[in-house]
Design a protein around this motif. Structure first.
Motif, PDB file in Angstrom:
ATOM      1  N   ARG A 155      55.719  42.874  43.015  1.00 36.43           N
ATOM      2  CA  ARG A 155      55.497  44.128  42.299  1.00 36.43           C
ATOM      3  C   ARG A 155      54.053  44.572  42.403  1.00 36.43           C
ATOM      4  O   ARG A 155      53.145  43.756  42.451  1.00 36.43           O
ATOM      5  CB  ARG A 155      55.886  43.961  40.823  1.00 36.43           C
ATOM      6  CG  ARG A 155      57.371  43.773  40.602  1.00 36.43           C
ATOM      7  CD  ARG A 155      58.174  45.015  40.925  1.00 36.43           C
ATOM      8  NE  ARG A 155      57.864  46.101  40.015  1.00 36.43           N
ATOM      9  CZ  ARG A 155      58.530  46.360  38.891  1.00 36.43           C
ATOM     10  NH1 ARG A 155      59.557  45.600  38.542  1.00 36.43           N
ATOM     11  NH2 ARG A 155      58.191  47.367  38.119  1.00 36.43           N
ATOM     12  N   ASN A 157      52.588  46.849  40.165  1.00 34.15           N
ATOM     13  CA  ASN A 157      52.075  47.417  38.921  1.00 34.15           C
ATOM     14  C   ASN A 157      50.622  47.015  38.693  1.00 34.15           C
ATOM     15  O   ASN A 157      50.269  45.836  38.796  1.00 34.15           O
ATOM     16  CB  ASN A 157      52.922  46.944  37.742  1.00 34.15           C
ATOM     17  CG  ASN A 157      54.396  47.252  37.944  1.00 34.15           C
ATOM     18  OD1 ASN A 157      55.049  46.581  38.731  1.00 34.15           O
ATOM     19  ND2 ASN A 157      54.901  48.252  37.258  1.00 34.15           N
ATOM     20  N   ASP A 184      50.375  54.020  41.213  1.00 36.80           N
ATOM     21  CA  ASP A 184      49.949  52.624  41.228  1.00 36.80           C
ATOM     22  C   ASP A 184      50.309  51.957  42.551  1.00 36.80           C
ATOM     23  O   ASP A 184      49.549  51.140  43.077  1.00 36.80           O
ATOM     24  CB  ASP A 184      50.561  51.861  40.056  1.00 36.80           C
ATOM     25  CG  ASP A 184      52.059  52.070  39.902  1.00 36.80           C
ATOM     26  OD1 ASP A 184      52.627  52.941  40.599  1.00 36.80           O
ATOM     27  OD2 ASP A 184      52.659  51.372  39.072  1.00 36.80           O
ATOM     28  N   TYR A 208      55.797  43.451  29.310  1.00 33.60           N
ATOM     29  CA  TYR A 208      56.203  44.826  29.587  1.00 33.60           C
ATOM     30  C   TYR A 208      57.408  45.162  28.720  1.00 33.60           C
ATOM     31  O   TYR A 208      58.441  44.489  28.787  1.00 33.60           O
ATOM     32  CB  TYR A 208      56.559  44.994  31.065  1.00 33.60           C
ATOM     33  CG  TYR A 208      57.051  46.380  31.414  1.00 33.60           C
ATOM     34  CD1 TYR A 208      56.160  47.416  31.655  1.00 33.60           C
ATOM     35  CD2 TYR A 208      58.415  46.647  31.489  1.00 33.60           C
ATOM     36  CE1 TYR A 208      56.597  48.686  31.970  1.00 33.60           C
ATOM     37  CE2 TYR A 208      58.866  47.920  31.804  1.00 33.60           C
ATOM     38  CZ  TYR A 208      57.958  48.929  32.044  1.00 33.60           C
ATOM     39  OH  TYR A 208      58.403  50.198  32.355  1.00 33.60           O
TER      40      TYR A 208
END
Length: 327
Positions: A155, A157, A184, A208
């Protein structure tokens, strides 16, 4: 110079920001700065922020509060945060999430120990009644992490990474104002192309908060123009570096992964949008060895327009199995 600059964009988060700000001011790391960017909130975000901060006696934390007039969006807010950041490393914290009290210390000490340009961590995806530990793969270099992200097994993020601020020499950290979806992804992949050593911490440091399991599909369907703009900027940047031939295959896998939420659906309109969006990537469907068999399968089904099979997969796997486990 402060050790870390923590950037938090904020917009109308008066009712959900408390846990996030409290987790920031409870960090065991000393000598860092918090940069809050209030993107012209229409509620009492600014007043609530100052109230929460006033409850902490932390003279080792430098606080900057910047307010936008008018509202400019999260991409521009991140740029404003960077304009005001002075730390050795940069980290992003979303205003409706939170992280472990020792997260900054663990990541910073790892960065110093390994002389790493980037330190990544894992996270907890928190639902109403439980949480799922989300694992990141082990990587050692920026290029390796770039490949894993494009292939969909890592990921991007921003809140998963602490990044050396010096990597911003060619403005790799900068976001496209107004292109608030996929910002992002674009920036993190640019940063990785500039990075040397990457260190991974295989512990969930970030929490999250999942509030809407269908939000990803809806956002990509509604804002795909912004995602496309960020992908185009990434492709331009790669071409400028003369790396299109080397990285073109990975970019096509990135495009397939970006539109993947559209085929985790039971709507024919989503499947048709999958066909229309990044059509040049369709020929690569099912060819990613890093992807799970299930993901490769549904991509092949979509490429062959076998929509009935996609709807069956959605009802059995997403609605029934995942609906029970992660409710």
């Amino acid at each position: 110079m402060k050790k870390v600059s923590v950037i938090m964009p904020m917009y109308n988060v008066e009712k959900v920001m408390a846990r996030s700000v409290q987790s920031l001011f409870s960090q065991t790391l000393r000598d860092f700065e918090a940069v809050f960017v209030d993107d012209c909130s229409s509620d009492n975000t600014g007043e609530e922020l100052r109230r929460i901060i006033s409850g902490y006696d932390r003279d080792d934390i430098s606080v900057k509060i910047v307010r936008h007039e008018p509202n400019k969006g999260v991409a521009a807010a991140r740029n404003t945060g960077l304009d005001n950041a002075e730390g050795e490393y940069v980290y992003y914290l979303d205003s409706d999430d939170y992280f472990d009290n020792d997260a900054l210390e663990v990541m910073y000490e790892t960065a110093k120990r390994d002389d790493a340009d980037i330190v990544g961590c894992e996270w907890l995806l928190s639902f109403e009644n439980n949480a799922r530990h989300m694992v990141q793969p082990e990587v050692k270099t920026g290029k390796e992490a770039f490949g894993k992200m494009c292939n969909g097994v890592m990921r991007w993020n921003l809140w998963l990474f602490m990044v050396r601020r010096e990597l911003d020499e060619d403005n790799a950290f900068r976001f496209i104002p107004g292109a608030n979806m996929g910002e992002d992804m674009m920036v993190m992949l640019k940063i990785l192309l500039n990075a040397g050593r990457v260190s991974m911490i295989h512990r969930p440091l970030y929490h999250y908060i999942q509030t809407n399991s269908n939000a990803m599909t809806k956002n990509f369907a509604r804002y795909r123009g912004q995602v496309s703009e960020n992908v185009a900027e990434l492709e331009r940047y790669i071409a400028e570096r003369g790396e299109t031939d080397e990285l073109g295959g990975l970019i096509n896998q990135l495009k397939l992964n970006l539109k993947l939420p559209l085929i985790i659906s039971d709507k024919t309109s989503d499947f048709e949008m999958w066909q229309e969006w990044f059509p040049e990537s369709t020929a690569f469907a099912g060819q990613n060895p890093d992807q799970s068999f299930r993901t490769r399968l549904i991509q092949k089904l979509a490429a062959k327009k076998m929509y009935f099979a996609l709807k069956l997969y959605y009802k059995l796997v997403i609605k029934v199995i995942y609906g029970v486990i992660y409710r």
